[in-house]
Design a protein around this motif. Structure first.
Motif, mmCIF file in Angstrom:
data_model
loop_
_atom_site.group_PDB
_atom_site.id
_atom_site.type_symbol
_atom_site.label_atom_id
_atom_site.label_comp_id
_atom_site.label_asym_id
_atom_site.label_seq_id
_atom_site.Cartn_x
_atom_site.Cartn_y
_atom_site.Cartn_z
ATOM 1 N N THR A 56 29.898 40.989 40.918
ATOM 2 C CA THR A 56 29.373 41.737 39.764
ATOM 3 C C THR A 56 27.852 41.626 39.698
ATOM 4 O O THR A 56 27.160 42.620 39.456
ATOM 5 N N SER A 57 27.337 40.430 39.945
ATOM 6 C CA SER A 57 25.887 40.228 39.941
ATOM 7 C C SER A 57 25.218 41.070 41.020
ATOM 8 O O SER A 57 24.180 41.709 40.776
ATOM 9 N N THR A 65 22.383 48.363 41.623
ATOM 10 C CA THR A 65 22.127 49.480 40.709
ATOM 11 C C THR A 65 20.656 49.512 40.302
ATOM 12 O O THR A 65 20.030 50.577 40.276
ATOM 13 N N ILE A 66 20.103 48.342 40.014
ATOM 14 C CA ILE A 66 18.678 48.273 39.634
ATOM 15 C C ILE A 66 17.799 48.747 40.789
ATOM 16 O O ILE A 66 16.847 49.507 40.591
ATOM 17 N N LEU A 67 18.119 48.300 42.007
ATOM 18 C CA LEU A 67 17.325 48.719 43.170
ATOM 19 C C LEU A 67 17.438 50.217 43.414
ATOM 20 O O LEU A 67 16.443 50.879 43.725
ATOM 21 N N THR A 122 18.019 52.525 41.235
ATOM 22 C CA THR A 122 17.255 53.207 40.187
ATOM 23 C C THR A 122 15.768 53.164 40.517
ATOM 24 O O THR A 122 15.063 54.175 40.398
ATOM 25 N N GLY A 123 15.282 52.005 40.949
ATOM 26 C CA GLY A 123 13.876 51.870 41.314
ATOM 27 C C GLY A 123 13.500 52.755 42.481
ATOM 28 O O GLY A 123 12.448 53.393 42.487
ATOM 29 N N ILE A 124 14.370 52.822 43.481
ATOM 30 C CA ILE A 124 14.107 53.678 44.655
ATOM 31 C C ILE A 124 14.084 55.138 44.237
ATOM 32 O O ILE A 124 13.243 55.911 44.707
ATOM 33 N N GLY A 125 14.984 55.523 43.330
ATOM 34 C CA GLY A 125 14.994 56.913 42.847
ATOM 35 C C GLY A 125 13.700 57.261 42.135
ATOM 36 O O GLY A 125 13.145 58.346 42.316
ATOM 37 N N GLN A 126 13.187 56.326 41.336
ATOM 38 C CA GLN A 126 11.931 56.576 40.622
ATOM 39 C C GLN A 126 10.763 56.681 41.596
ATOM 40 O O GLN A 126 9.881 57.538 41.436
ATOM 41 N N ILE A 127 10.747 55.843 42.610
ATOM 42 C CA ILE A 127 9.681 55.915 43.618
ATOM 43 C C ILE A 127 9.757 57.237 44.364
ATOM 44 O O ILE A 127 8.721 57.862 44.641
ATOM 45 N N GLN A 128 10.972 57.694 44.675
ATOM 46 C CA GLN A 128 11.129 58.971 45.386
ATOM 47 C C GLN A 128 10.588 60.127 44.546
ATOM 48 O O GLN A 128 9.924 61.033 45.062
#
Length: 78
Positions: A42-43, A49-51, A53-59
């Motif tokens: 789960t961790s 999921t956090i990574l 999301t971050g990659i999507g924002q950078i893209q």
């Protein structure tokens, strides 16, 4: 004396009960191990999921920069 004779004559019963207790203890440890592994999974899923999301924002930012560069090239060429 009677108790001692009973224990000598029923060693197989004592061994069986000991084996049963050992088996139950092993099963209990297995459940605890499964819970620990489930917590770790789960961790890791949350971190993934956090990574993502971050990659999507950078893209999105990279795409914006590419659009800006295209506009600048067009303005310089004119």
């Amino acid at each position: 004396m009677i108790t001692l004779d009973f224990l000598r004559n029923s060693w197989f019963l004592i061994a069986f009960i000991g084996g049963l207790i050992y088996w139950a203890a092993r099963q209990d440890l297995s459940v605890a191990e499964l819970e620990r592994v489930d917590t770790r999974i789960t961790s890791l899923e949350n971190r993934t999921t956090i990574l993502e999301t971050g990659i999507g924002q950078i893209q999105i930012k990279i795409d914006d920069i590419k659009e800006d560069l295209t506009l600048i090239k067009g303005a310089v060429i004119k």
